[in-house]
Design an enzyme around this catalytic site. Structure first.
Site, PDB file in Angstrom:
ATOM      1  N   SER A 281      -4.904   5.460   5.495  1.00  0.00           N
ATOM      2  CA  SER A 281      -4.504   4.411   5.360  1.00  0.00           C
ATOM      3  C   SER A 281      -4.333   3.867   4.169  1.00  0.00           C
ATOM      4  CB  SER A 281      -5.656   3.737   5.836  1.00  0.00           C
ATOM      5  OG  SER A 281      -6.114   3.998   7.243  1.00  0.00           O
TER       6      SER A 281
ATOM      7  N   HIS B 126      -5.328  -3.295   2.314  1.00  0.00           N
ATOM      8  CA  HIS B 126      -5.639  -4.002   3.646  1.00  0.00           C
ATOM      9  C   HIS B 126      -6.396  -5.385   3.201  1.00  0.00           C
ATOM     10  CE1 HIS B 126      -4.756  -0.039   5.049  1.00  0.00           C
ATOM     11  NE2 HIS B 126      -4.901  -0.291   6.502  1.00  0.00           N
TER      12      HIS B 126
ATOM     13  N   GLU C 250     -18.691   4.012  -0.441  1.00  0.00           N
ATOM     14  CA  GLU C 250     -18.027   3.168  -1.659  1.00  0.00           C
ATOM     15  C   GLU C 250     -18.959   3.099  -3.030  1.00  0.00           C
ATOM     16  OE1 GLU C 250     -16.364   2.465   2.462  1.00  0.00           O
ATOM     17  OE2 GLU C 250     -18.503   2.226   1.573  1.00  0.00           O
TER      18      GLU C 250
ATOM     19  N   ASP D 250      -7.995  -6.442  13.182  1.00  0.00           N
ATOM     20  CA  ASP D 250      -9.331  -5.712  12.573  1.00  0.00           C
ATOM     21  C   ASP D 250     -10.300  -6.718  12.603  1.00  0.00           C
ATOM     22  OD1 ASP D 250      -8.029  -3.240  12.714  1.00  0.00           O
ATOM     23  OD2 ASP D 250      -8.138  -3.102  10.428  1.00  0.00           O
TER      24      ASP D 250
ATOM     25  N   ARG E  72       0.967  -1.207  -0.041  1.00  0.00           N
ATOM     26  CA  ARG E  72       0.074  -0.033   0.039  1.00  0.00           C
ATOM     27  C   ARG E  72       0.921   1.223  -0.093  1.00  0.00           C
ATOM     28  NH1 ARG E  72      -2.103   1.567   5.961  1.00  0.00           N
ATOM     29  NH2 ARG E  72      -0.441   0.561   7.218  1.00  0.00           N
TER      30      ARG E  72
ATOM     31  N   PHE F 199     -14.524  -3.342   1.552  1.00  0.00           N
ATOM     32  CA  PHE F 199     -15.412  -2.556   1.298  1.00  0.00           C
ATOM     33  C   PHE F 199     -15.691  -2.240  -0.249  1.00  0.00           C
ATOM     34  CE2 PHE F 199     -13.949  -0.464   5.409  1.00  0.00           C
ATOM     35  CZ  PHE F 199     -14.965  -1.171   6.073  1.00  0.00           C
TER      36      PHE F 199
ATOM     37  N   ARG G 123      -1.507  -4.300   4.153  1.00  0.00           N
ATOM     38  CA  ARG G 123      -1.362  -3.619   4.927  1.00  0.00           C
ATOM     39  C   ARG G 123       0.073  -3.559   5.506  1.00  0.00           C
ATOM     40  NH1 ARG G 123      -4.717  -3.568  10.901  1.00  0.00           N
ATOM     41  NH2 ARG G 123      -4.086  -1.566  11.754  1.00  0.00           N
TER      42      ARG G 123
END
Length: 346
Positions: free
Chosen positions: A35, A107, A56, A115, A8, A81, A165
């Site tokens: 993020s 992620h 989204e 998470d 990322r 998402f 991530r």
């Protein structure tokens, strides 16, 4: 110890460089720019950055609209998402009209860690792979991720880019050249141990099997991996050679779709057994793509062992704990390779 870079982070760096080269590149985010690492692009090119909020579906639909007027949108949010909440918009507004939108999801996988299962996307490759015309890319490290961003921008049509991530070791040097749809043989395997030679699969590959082929024909098994599992595949190949006398070819299959079927067929014909490794469900991902090909169009059925998340959801834990708990370690690849070699000997 190899340098570690999160894919990322590489994505965010590549966006800024790409923005300097192409004024048509625009970036959209769903209130996660720090993020997803798109924030730097937003700071550098504020007139080409669109913060869509926690919406989204709107993110994907707006990206589709921008594509219709000649822009190259990179639509970013977490993988769960992007592919879950906005699947209908990706399907009907992006893939169906074959618009030039790049869905860049971060992620992904269980290495999201603490998470937990609600945020650990282990179905995203399957969801994107099933869409007609969608290109699916899972980079193995930072350098490959950067190149994949540029390649996606140059590609005409929808692309799904999957980023992680946490930091992963850098395995590619300055001379590496990523190409959509092209697999990378990281290790040939060399002369194999017991069991190398003819694939023994009973397929219609004829005299092309076994030691008559060039390049790695003596290897016992091929490990085909993507994303964070590429490093584990390389470590597994070392262990197989040193401790078990098994020579393993290692392939980085960064492009899941279109699959490099020539590389898969060569692996089947020349080594006679395949192990796939992915940080994703074994249903519908890399392993499924490889198995579908070797028993279908490839017409050379060989044993295929899949290392991936089984038919379960994730849970909270550190990335290392989860990779071990879900059987996504180098040791798990070693065990799968031994099973695959044993199956082809029967």
């Amino acid at each position: 110890m190899a340098e570690k870079i999160a894919t990322r982070d590489a994505y965010g760096k590549a966006l800024v460089a790409l923005g300097a080269k192409n004024n048509d590149v625009v970036v959209l985010d769903a209130d996660l720019s720090k993020s997803t690492k798109t924030a730097k692009f937003g700071e550098t090119y504020p007139e080409r950055f669109f913060q869509m909020g926690i919406a989204e579906q709107d993110l994907m639909s707006t990206a589709a609209g921008l594509a219709t007027v000649g822009k190259i949108p990179f639509a970013s949010t977490f993988a769960i998402f992007a592919t879950g909440r906005a699947f209908e918009q990706i399907r009907n507004s992006i893939a169906y009209p074959h618009l030039n939108v790049k869905v860049a999801a971060t992620h992904a996988g269980i290495t999201v860690g603490e998470d937990g299962g609600s945020h650990q996307s282990i179905e995203d490759i399957a969801l994107m792979r099933v869409l007609p015309g969608m290109t699916v890319i899972v980079p193995a490290d930072g350098p490959e991720a950067e190149q994949a961003v540029f390649a996606a921008a140059q590609h005409d049509g929808p692309v799904y880019l999957r980023f992680g991530r946490g930091g992963v070791p850098v395995i590619h040097g300055a001379d590496y050249k990523f190409e959509i749809g092209k697999a990378e043989v990281l290790r040939d395997g060399g002369a194999g141990g017991a069991g190398s030679g003819s694939c023994g699969c009973g397929c219609s590959c004829g005299s092309g099997c076994g030691t008559g082929n060039d390049g790695g024909a003596g290897s016992d098994v091929t490990i085909i991996a993507c994303g964070v599992m590429v490093e584990a595949a390389l470590a597994a190949a070392d262990t197989l050679a040193a401790e078990h006398g098994i020579a393993a070819r290692v392939i980085n299959m960064a492009t899941i779709k279109p699959l490099d079927v020539a590389a898969v067929k060569a692996a089947a014909l020349q080594t006679g057994a395949i192990v796939t490794a992915e940080e994703h469900s074994v249903i519908g991902g890399l392993g499924a793509a490889v198995a579908e090909y070797v028993v279908g169009e490839g017409d050379c059925p060989v044993p295929v062992e899949m290392v991936g998340v089984k038919d379960v959801f994730g849970q909270s834990g550190t990335p290392a704990e989860l990779m071990k708990a879900y059987g996504l370690t180098a040791a798990d690849i070693v065990a799968a390779a031994k099973r695959a070699v044993e199956r082809k000997r029967k």
